[in-house]
Design an enzyme around this catalytic site. Sequence first.
Site, PDB file in Angstrom:
ATOM      1  CG  LEU A 243      11.072  -1.326   9.868  1.00  0.00           C
ATOM      2  CD1 LEU A 243      11.936  -1.193   8.618  1.00  0.00           C
ATOM      3  CD2 LEU A 243      11.363  -0.191  10.844  1.00  0.00           C
TER       4      LEU A 243
ATOM      5  NE  ARG B  16      -2.790   1.583   9.668  1.00  0.00           N
ATOM      6  CZ  ARG B  16      -2.950   0.530   8.870  1.00  0.00           C
ATOM      7  NH1 ARG B  16      -2.022  -0.399   8.826  1.00  0.00           N
ATOM      8  NH2 ARG B  16      -4.036   0.404   8.138  1.00  0.00           N
TER       9      ARG B  16
ATOM     10  CG  LEU C 157       7.244   1.492  -0.901  1.00  0.00           C
ATOM     11  CD1 LEU C 157       7.996   1.219  -2.209  1.00  0.00           C
ATOM     12  CD2 LEU C 157       6.338   0.315  -0.558  1.00  0.00           C
TER      13      LEU C 157
ATOM     14  N   GLY D  98      11.117  -2.891   5.331  1.00  0.00           N
ATOM     15  CA  GLY D  98      10.380  -4.158   5.340  1.00  0.00           C
ATOM     16  C   GLY D  98       9.918  -4.504   3.927  1.00  0.00           C
ATOM     17  CG  HIS D  99       6.948  -2.064   2.049  1.00  0.00           C
ATOM     18  ND1 HIS D  99       6.862  -0.879   2.746  1.00  0.00           N
ATOM     19  CD2 HIS D  99       5.745  -2.674   2.189  1.00  0.00           C
ATOM     20  CE1 HIS D  99       5.649  -0.771   3.269  1.00  0.00           C
ATOM     21  NE2 HIS D  99       4.953  -1.837   2.954  1.00  0.00           N
TER      22      HIS D  99
ATOM     23  CG  MET E 264      -1.903  -1.206   1.129  1.00  0.00           C
ATOM     24  SD  MET E 264      -3.434  -0.943   2.017  1.00  0.00           S
ATOM     25  CE  MET E 264      -2.839  -0.723   3.673  1.00  0.00           C
ATOM     26  N   GLY E 265       2.159   1.090  -0.303  1.00  0.00           N
ATOM     27  CA  GLY E 265       3.035   2.246  -0.432  1.00  0.00           C
ATOM     28  C   GLY E 265       3.547   2.768   0.903  1.00  0.00           C
TER      29      GLY E 265
HETATM   30  P1  AMP Z   1       1.518  -2.910   3.487  1.00  0.00           P
HETATM   31  O1  AMP Z   1       2.061  -1.899   2.539  1.00  0.00           O
HETATM   32  O2  AMP Z   1       1.598  -2.497   4.907  1.00  0.00           O
HETATM   33  O3  AMP Z   1       0.189  -3.450   3.061  1.00  0.00           O
HETATM   34  O4  AMP Z   1       2.513  -4.143   3.409  1.00  0.00           O
HETATM   35  C1  AMP Z   1       2.863  -4.734   2.187  1.00  0.00           C
HETATM   36  C2  AMP Z   1       3.608  -6.004   2.463  1.00  0.00           C
HETATM   37  O5  AMP Z   1       4.786  -5.720   3.229  1.00  0.00           O
HETATM   38  C3  AMP Z   1       2.793  -6.996   3.290  1.00  0.00           C
HETATM   39  O6  AMP Z   1       3.046  -8.304   2.821  1.00  0.00           O
HETATM   40  C4  AMP Z   1       3.342  -6.805   4.680  1.00  0.00           C
HETATM   41  O7  AMP Z   1       3.195  -7.940   5.504  1.00  0.00           O
HETATM   42  C5  AMP Z   1       4.799  -6.531   4.384  1.00  0.00           C
HETATM   43  N1  AMP Z   1       5.424  -5.823   5.501  1.00  0.00           N
HETATM   44  C6  AMP Z   1       4.955  -4.730   6.140  1.00  0.00           C
HETATM   45  N2  AMP Z   1       5.793  -4.390   7.153  1.00  0.00           N
HETATM   46  C7  AMP Z   1       6.797  -5.299   7.155  1.00  0.00           C
HETATM   47  C8  AMP Z   1       7.959  -5.509   7.971  1.00  0.00           C
HETATM   48  N3  AMP Z   1       8.263  -4.698   8.984  1.00  0.00           N
HETATM   49  N4  AMP Z   1       8.761  -6.550   7.680  1.00  0.00           N
HETATM   50  C9  AMP Z   1       8.464  -7.390   6.651  1.00  0.00           C
HETATM   51  N5  AMP Z   1       7.389  -7.247   5.850  1.00  0.00           N
HETATM   52  C10 AMP Z   1       6.561  -6.225   6.102  1.00  0.00           C
END
Ligand code: AMP
Length: 281
Positions: free
Chosen positions: A184, A187, A33, A36-37, A30-31
């Site tokens: 990470l 939010r 970034l 983690g991403h 969802m951006g």
């Molecule tokens: P989001 O943008 O938050 O929807 O996350 C996109 C992808 O990144 C999802 O598969 C999350 O589980 C993964 N993600 C988010 N935060 C982390 C993190 N700290 N470490 C590893 N993967 C993450």
Amino acid sequence: MDFLTQPITIAEWTAEVRRSGGSVGFVPTMGALHEGHLDLLHRAKAVHAKVGCSIFVNPLQFSDPNDLKHYPRQLERDRALLEKAGCDVLFAPEKEAIFADFRPTVYALGGLDAHWEGPSRPGHFQGVVNVVERLFHYVRPNEAFFGEKDRQQLALLRYIARSERWPERVTGCPTVRATDGLALSSRNARLNPEERKQAAVLHRALKAAAALAFREPVEKARQAGLDAIATEASVVVDYFGIADHETLEPLTTWGERDKAVALVAAQVGPVRLIDNVTLQR
Ligand code: AMP
């Protein structure tokens, strides 16, 4: 890096990679970034000829309109980060494109939504699955990479991928953390310095439970987590629980299993944060 916004163009992009004999790894996001991403992206790059990332703030997965409104959006910065990280294509569709021929489906989630985020965020997981289906439909990756940070989402997408014959593989990747242990998350950017410090209690609480796992009764390990969180009076717990590693059913005893998972959700200042750790015997 290619920058595509139309579903048809990303479908053609994948088809071209396939024609030249390559495989596609895909990281939906969802951006806003963070590392983690980017870690997911690097893992995808290590095994696939080409990797794609999508950025789409999925309105269907927000049960709180205020959370959707304030969700951080920074497309230009994200685009530069992905370019630098060696991403081959960024797919950033408009809402209209994703929902053009959309028919909402109610998916059977195998009970994986019965606890934790399920009851706390009604409709959230159906929203996730419906949009991930749209993304897979257009991108058609060989393998999709998701973070263990969103453990329940990962379990659920794995389950659905098997039943819907979605990409060949859904791969989970370890949670990337800040030095104080905070997972990470996009939010986190909405926390002020004081709240940011308080938020680290979530990981301390998970570690407190992990230290007692398989040695003390489940309830004692769970209580140790709750006690740790209570040391930060302004952090409000939604749930802190211990569950089966596969089904995510809450545990009352450790039984014969050699793995479990501790999960937490809490409100810190303006944001609701989630985290989890694997517990090993
Ligand atoms: P989001 O943008 O938050 O929807 O996350 C996109 C992808 O990144 C999802 O598969 C999350 O589980 C993964 N993600 C988010 N935060 C982390 C993190 N700290 N470490 C590893 N993967 C993450």
